[in-house]
Design a protein around this motif. Structure first.
Motif, PDB file in Angstrom:
ATOM      1  N   GLU A 158       0.830  -1.205   0.000  1.00 47.77           N
ATOM      2  CA  GLU A 158       0.000   0.000   0.000  1.00 47.77           C
ATOM      3  C   GLU A 158       0.863   1.253   0.000  1.00 47.77           C
ATOM      4  O   GLU A 158       0.545   2.245  -0.670  1.00 47.77           O
ATOM      5  N   ALA A 159       1.979   1.196   0.746  1.00 46.14           N
ATOM      6  CA  ALA A 159       2.887   2.352   0.785  1.00 46.14           C
ATOM      7  C   ALA A 159       3.441   2.631  -0.608  1.00 46.14           C
ATOM      8  O   ALA A 159       3.463   3.780  -1.063  1.00 46.14           O
ATOM      9  N   LYS A 160       3.874   1.583  -1.298  1.00 45.13           N
ATOM     10  CA  LYS A 160       4.420   1.767  -2.651  1.00 45.13           C
ATOM     11  C   LYS A 160       3.347   2.278  -3.612  1.00 45.13           C
ATOM     12  O   LYS A 160       3.617   3.146  -4.459  1.00 45.13           O
ATOM     13  N   GLU A 161       2.142   1.766  -3.489  1.00 44.81           N
ATOM     14  CA  GLU A 161       1.049   2.229  -4.354  1.00 44.81           C
ATOM     15  C   GLU A 161       0.809   3.721  -4.161  1.00 44.81           C
ATOM     16  O   GLU A 161       0.638   4.475  -5.135  1.00 44.81           O
ATOM     17  N   LEU A 162       0.793   4.162  -2.909  1.00 42.19           N
ATOM     18  CA  LEU A 162       0.555   5.579  -2.622  1.00 42.19           C
ATOM     19  C   LEU A 162       1.718   6.442  -3.114  1.00 42.19           C
ATOM     20  O   LEU A 162       1.501   7.502  -3.710  1.00 42.19           O
ATOM     21  N   PHE A 163       2.931   6.004  -2.865  1.00 37.12           N
ATOM     22  CA  PHE A 163       4.086   6.763  -3.346  1.00 37.12           C
ATOM     23  C   PHE A 163       4.071   6.867  -4.876  1.00 37.12           C
ATOM     24  O   PHE A 163       4.342   7.928  -5.438  1.00 37.12           O
ATOM     25  N   ALA A 204       9.415  11.718  -0.893  1.00 37.45           N
ATOM     26  CA  ALA A 204       8.554  10.599  -1.277  1.00 37.45           C
ATOM     27  C   ALA A 204       9.224   9.726  -2.335  1.00 37.45           C
ATOM     28  O   ALA A 204       9.182   8.490  -2.263  1.00 37.45           O
ATOM     29  N   LEU A 205       9.842  10.353  -3.329  1.00 37.14           N
ATOM     30  CA  LEU A 205      10.541   9.593  -4.372  1.00 37.14           C
ATOM     31  C   LEU A 205      11.715   8.818  -3.789  1.00 37.14           C
ATOM     32  O   LEU A 205      11.980   7.669  -4.176  1.00 37.14           O
ATOM     33  N   GLN A 206      12.426   9.432  -2.852  1.00 36.34           N
ATOM     34  CA  GLN A 206      13.552   8.763  -2.205  1.00 36.34           C
ATOM     35  C   GLN A 206      13.079   7.527  -1.447  1.00 36.34           C
ATOM     36  O   GLN A 206      13.684   6.452  -1.523  1.00 36.34           O
ATOM     37  N   LYS A 207      11.979   7.678  -0.708  1.00 32.37           N
ATOM     38  CA  LYS A 207      11.470   6.554   0.069  1.00 32.37           C
ATOM     39  C   LYS A 207      10.918   5.462  -0.836  1.00 32.37           C
ATOM     40  O   LYS A 207      11.106   4.272  -0.563  1.00 32.37           O
ATOM     41  N   LEU A 208      10.252   5.845  -1.923  1.00 32.02           N
ATOM     42  CA  LEU A 208       9.756   4.854  -2.876  1.00 32.02           C
ATOM     43  C   LEU A 208      10.911   4.031  -3.433  1.00 32.02           C
ATOM     44  O   LEU A 208      10.841   2.796  -3.499  1.00 32.02           O
ATOM     45  N   SER A 209      11.981   4.692  -3.816  1.00 27.42           N
ATOM     46  CA  SER A 209      13.154   3.990  -4.332  1.00 27.42           C
ATOM     47  C   SER A 209      13.722   3.026  -3.289  1.00 27.42           C
ATOM     48  O   SER A 209      14.098   1.895  -3.608  1.00 27.42           O
ATOM     49  N   HIS A 213      13.410   6.122  -9.914  1.00 29.57           N
ATOM     50  CA  HIS A 213      12.793   7.039  -8.957  1.00 29.57           C
ATOM     51  C   HIS A 213      13.820   7.825  -8.142  1.00 29.57           C
ATOM     52  O   HIS A 213      13.588   8.995  -7.821  1.00 29.57           O
ATOM     53  N   ILE A 214      14.971   7.224  -7.837  1.00 25.65           N
ATOM     54  CA  ILE A 214      15.992   8.021  -7.137  1.00 25.65           C
ATOM     55  C   ILE A 214      16.580   9.044  -8.098  1.00 25.65           C
ATOM     56  O   ILE A 214      16.932  10.163  -7.695  1.00 25.65           O
ATOM     57  N   GLU A 239      16.993  14.766  -9.693  1.00 33.56           N
ATOM     58  CA  GLU A 239      16.708  15.814 -10.683  1.00 33.56           C
ATOM     59  C   GLU A 239      15.841  16.916 -10.080  1.00 33.56           C
ATOM     60  O   GLU A 239      16.110  18.107 -10.283  1.00 33.56           O
ATOM     61  N   LEU A 240      14.822  16.529  -9.324  1.00 31.72           N
ATOM     62  CA  LEU A 240      13.939  17.524  -8.717  1.00 31.72           C
ATOM     63  C   LEU A 240      14.675  18.314  -7.638  1.00 31.72           C
ATOM     64  O   LEU A 240      14.570  19.544  -7.576  1.00 31.72           O
TER      65      LEU A 240
END
Length: 239
Positions: free
Chosen positions: A56-61, A83-88, A104-105, A110-111
């Motif tokens: 669920e965490a990955k889906e939300l990220f 959020a992108l860092q944690k998803l990675s 994603h990292i 880039e951002l």
């Protein structure tokens, strides 16, 4: 994810020992900030002891990857980068998702580097270190080392004292030297890493003691140095 599922998970998190305020999730599922914050809580070890909420965490990220940010607001940019860092971080645990983790990292880097903000929590050097460690895990170590050297060359002559690029770059090189069993080289790189961070006086004695070890277990020495070093998240950084 349905609205009902989202609200169920919000209440699960609110009722957990973390007890975050409900206002963190204001706006509900339609608000990407609320989705990202819920994902962070669902990814914590405390909420995964009895049930696995990582999917669920990955889906939300993943649902916020394409969301636009206000690049005039550092908090907005930083929240998406985090959020992108944690998803990675979550994706790299699954060998089948490591390519996504690298993507994603890279987006996080880039951002983060698209603005000149000095963020409150995100360190640009740490984002690069996440990339390098993932590349090492994916047997792309040679490319990672080349990138480290490029980052160090680009930032080593900048007249600032506390440089996260140099700290994490030299720390990665120290880690590789330790894995290769070259203790003196690992120590040298770790010394260079430490010189790039803010060291409160009360930590110096412990760091000196860790470096003074005479045995040849480089990984153990680096572990002791890390334990003696203040948490980078709690220090002042110039970049």
């Amino acid at each position: 994810m349905t609205q009902d599922e989202f609200h169920r998970l919000v209440h699960l998190v609110i009722d957990s020992p973390a007890k975050p305020p409900e206002t963190l999730f204001a706006g509900g599922m339609d608000n990407w900030h609320a989705r990202a914050r819920l994902a962070h809580f669902l990814a914590t070890p405390e909420l995964n002891k009895d049930e696995n909420h990582i999917p669920e965490a990955k889906e939300l990220f993943r649902s916020i990857v394409e969301e636009q940010v206000d690049d005039e607001k550092s908090e907005d940019v930083e929240e998406k980068v985090f959020a992108l860092q944690k998803l990675s971080e979550l994706e790299k645990r699954d060998e089948n998702e490591q390519e996504q983790a690298l993507k994603h990292i890279d987006q996080a880097i880039e951002l983060a580097e698209s603005t000149d903000f000095l963020y409150k929590y995100i360190l640009r050097g740490e984002l690069w270190a996440d990339r390098w460690n993932l590349m090492h895990q994916m047997d792309m170590t040679k490319d990672a080392e080349a990138e480290v050297d490029e980052r160090i060359a680009a930032y080593q002559d900048i007249p600032i004292e506390h440089n996260s690029y140099l700290y994490y770059g030299y720390r990665f090189k120290a880690q590789l030297a330790a894995e290769r069993g070259v203790t003196l080289v690992a120590k040298d790189y770790m010394h260079m890493a430490i010189h790039s961070m803010e060291i409160p006086p009360e930590y110096q004695e412990g760091i000196d003691k860790a470096f003074a070890a005479t045995h040849d277990n480089a990984a153990w020495i680096l572990r002791d140095v890390d334990l003696a070093t203040p948490n980078p998240d709690h220090l002042h950084w110039d970049i």
